[in-house]
Every structure is written in C-alpha cells, then in structure tokens.
Design a protein around this motif. Structure first.
Motif, short mmCIF file in Angstrom:
data_model
loop_
_atom_site.label_atom_id
_atom_site.label_comp_id
_atom_site.label_asym_id
_atom_site.label_seq_id
_atom_site.Cartn_x
_atom_site.Cartn_y
_atom_site.Cartn_z
N ILE A 109 6.90 -6.57 12.11
CA ILE A 109 6.18 -7.74 12.59
C ILE A 109 6.21 -7.72 14.11
CG2 ILE A 109 6.09 -10.27 12.64
CD1 ILE A 109 7.39 -10.34 9.91
N ILE A 110 5.04 -7.88 14.69
CA ILE A 110 4.90 -7.89 16.15
C ILE A 110 4.53 -9.31 16.58
CG2 ILE A 110 3.49 -7.03 18.10
CD1 ILE A 110 3.39 -5.03 15.00
N GLY A 111 5.27 -9.84 17.54
CA GLY A 111 4.92 -11.15 18.11
C GLY A 111 4.81 -10.98 19.62
N TYR B 10 0.59 -1.63 20.52
CA TYR B 10 0.67 -3.07 20.85
C TYR B 10 1.20 -3.37 22.26
CZ TYR B 10 -0.31 -3.74 15.93
OH TYR B 10 -0.90 -3.71 14.69
N ASN B 11 1.52 -2.33 23.05
CA ASN B 11 2.02 -2.54 24.42
C ASN B 11 3.12 -3.59 24.51
OD1 ASN B 11 0.26 -0.75 25.77
ND2 ASN B 11 -1.39 -2.24 25.42
N LEU B 12 4.22 -3.26 23.87
CA LEU B 12 5.32 -4.23 23.83
C LEU B 12 6.25 -4.11 25.02
CD1 LEU B 12 6.10 -3.60 20.07
CD2 LEU B 12 5.23 -5.75 21.01
N LEU B 13 6.36 -2.89 25.55
CA LEU B 13 7.37 -2.59 26.59
C LEU B 13 6.70 -2.18 27.89
CD1 LEU B 13 9.47 -0.28 24.26
CD2 LEU B 13 10.28 -2.48 25.12
N LYS B 14 7.33 -2.57 29.01
CA LYS B 14 6.81 -2.13 30.31
C LYS B 14 7.95 -1.95 31.31
CE LYS B 14 5.77 -6.76 32.05
NZ LYS B 14 6.71 -7.37 31.12
N THR B 15 7.64 -1.32 32.42
CA THR B 15 8.64 -1.09 33.47
C THR B 15 9.29 -2.41 33.87
OG1 THR B 15 7.17 0.60 34.30
CG2 THR B 15 8.97 -0.05 35.75
N GLY B 16 10.62 -2.38 34.01
CA GLY B 16 11.33 -3.57 34.50
C GLY B 16 11.74 -4.55 33.41
N ASP B 17 11.31 -4.32 32.17
CA ASP B 17 11.67 -5.26 31.08
C ASP B 17 13.18 -5.27 30.84
OD1 ASP B 17 9.37 -6.52 30.18
OD2 ASP B 17 8.82 -4.89 28.82
N TYR C 152 10.16 7.50 16.83
CA TYR C 152 8.69 7.64 16.79
C TYR C 152 8.00 6.40 16.23
CZ TYR C 152 9.99 12.25 18.11
OH TYR C 152 10.55 13.28 18.81
N LYS C 153 8.74 5.63 15.44
CA LYS C 153 8.15 4.37 14.94
C LYS C 153 7.95 3.44 16.12
CE LYS C 153 10.69 4.84 10.64
NZ LYS C 153 11.74 4.27 9.78
N LEU C 154 8.96 3.34 16.98
CA LEU C 154 8.82 2.46 18.14
C LEU C 154 7.76 3.00 19.10
CD1 LEU C 154 9.60 0.02 19.81
CD2 LEU C 154 11.49 1.33 20.79
N LEU D 281 9.65 -7.52 18.14
CA LEU D 281 9.26 -6.55 17.11
C LEU D 281 10.38 -6.58 16.07
CD1 LEU D 281 7.55 -4.12 16.06
CD2 LEU D 281 8.99 -2.65 17.47
N ILE D 282 10.04 -6.91 14.83
CA ILE D 282 11.08 -7.03 13.80
C ILE D 282 10.73 -6.20 12.58
CG2 ILE D 282 12.42 -8.61 12.37
CD1 ILE D 282 11.49 -10.93 13.95
#
Ligand SMILES: C[S@@+](CC[C@H](N)C(=O)[O-])C[C@H]1O[C@@H](n2cnc3c(N)ncnc32)[C@H](O)[C@@H]1O
Length: 203
Positions: free
Chosen positions: A195-197, A38-45, A29-31, A155-156
């Motif tokens: 931390i989000i980059g 922050y929209n870090l992940l998307k289809t095909g990544d 749930y954290k992720l 994401l760290i």
C-alpha cells in the motif's frame, strides 16, 4: 503450475541479481520498482524502515537519500551494521507501545518517509498469517500517525485477506494519494501486496 514455475525462475533471477549487485536481499528490487513507479524517496529524506533485516531496503533507501538524508532500520532481528554515518539500526518490536518514542529520539528530525516490509513468520494458515500481517501493518500505520511529517509518504507491505480493504481505506483517509501495487519482483503466488500513501494529511 505455470505461476509456480515462473515464481521459481523469478526468485532465482532476483536472488542472483542481488548477490551480483551487492544487495542484502532480493526484496531490494521490490522497493526499487515501487519507488521507480511512485517516487516515494528523494535526496535528503529521513526514512524509517520497519521490519528491515537483513537490510536490502535500507541499502536502496540510503542510495536515494544520499549523504544529506538519514535512514533508521528497525527489526526484531539484529541487522548487521552499515558503514554509513547516516544509517542506524534498532533491534526492537514495532508493535510495542514505546517504540514510537524510541524511534523519535534516534532521528535528526521528523521522518519524511515510513516504509514497512515487516512480515510475520509464515504458519501456512492463510487466515492466521493474514491477521498477523494486518497487525504489523497497523503498527506501521500507527507509527506513521505518531511520527510522519506533514505531506510525508508511506509504503506498507500486507498479506491480502478480509481485512485488507479496511486497511486500504484507512490509509486513503490519511493521505492525499493512496494505491495498492504488486511489484514485478514479488512472486505471483505470494499473498503480499504493497500500500502506497503519499501526502500525509495532518490537521
Ligand atoms: C521480508 S523481511 C524484510 C526484508 C527487508 N525489507 C530487506 O530488504 O532486507 C521481514 C522482516 O520483518 C521483521 N519483523 C516481523 N515482525 C516484526 C516486529 N514485530 N517488529 C520488528 N520487525 C518485525 C522480521 O524479523 C523480518 O526480518
């Protein structure tokens, strides 16, 4: 006392939710919350998840990348195999110098996202735990510098302490966008922060 009580309630809530929804950890749930913000992940990544046992983040990442993407989980501990063709696990140490090459050989292409939820075993000594956590975060950042594709995301997780501002600054210098954030599912009393980059800058 207030925080402690709220944390206990929160832990129980996310523990039960994870059981009910079939996630291997509450950490899932954290992720979900950080990705929602922050929209870090998307289809095909192509995703590399460092410190990934038992695999809650792998499950969340697999949902997002879908069949077109790929997820590689890395941990010192064994991660029970997933029933997806595009998810694999490696049992190795992220701080070892050869780790980058081992990971690269397992991927179909350069990763577009690197995640790290790696945590040291907690000793209870704040400074020691902070230093160990910084070592793991630095290892994740090094792997990003070796592997991450241009414009990729990171994401760290890190335990806060004296070396945190320097780490945040270093991530900031490598990415177009950089922020730190504590998701709702993280206990208030815990030292952890993420931390989000976004938008990895390569020359
Ligand atoms: C909080 S758990 C990760 C939970 C995971 N994100 C999930 O959703 O199930 C932290 C993990 O970091 C791993 N870890 C700690 N040091 C490591 C290292 N040097 N190399 C690889 N994994 C490490 C631990 O074994 C542990 O499984």
């Amino acid at each position: 006392m207030g925080n402690e009580w709220q944390d206990k309630r929160k832990n129980e809530h996310f523990y039960k939710k994870a059981k009910k929804e079939g996630y291997r950890s509450r950490a899932a749930y954290k992720l979900k919350q950080l990705d929602g913000k922050y929209n870090l992940l998307k289809t095909g990544d192509i995703v590399v998840d460092l410190g990934s046992a038992p695999g809650g983040w792998i499950q969340v990442a697999r949902e997002k990348v879908d069949e077109k993407g790929f997820v590689l989980g890395v941990d010192l501990d064994n991660i029970e195999k997933f029933n997806y063709e595009n998810v694999i696990n490696l049992q190795i140490d992220i701080t070892e110098p050869e780790t980058g090459e081992i990971i690269r050989k397992k991927l179909p292409n350069s990763p577009s996202v690197i995640l790290s939820d790696a945590s040291p075993d907690i000793s209870g000594n704040w400074e020691v735990d902070h230093a160990r956590s910084i070592e793991l975060s630095r290892a994740a950042l090094n792997l990003a510098e070796k592997l991450l594709e241009r414009r990729g995301n990171i994401l760290i997780k890190v335990f806060q302490g004296e070396f945190f501002p320097e780490l945040l600054k270093d991530v900031g210098s490598l990415f177009d966008f950089c922020k730190s954030s504590k998701p709702r599912a993280s206990r208030k009393e815990s030292a952890e922060i993420y931390i989000i980059g976004k938008g990895y800058k390569t020359d």
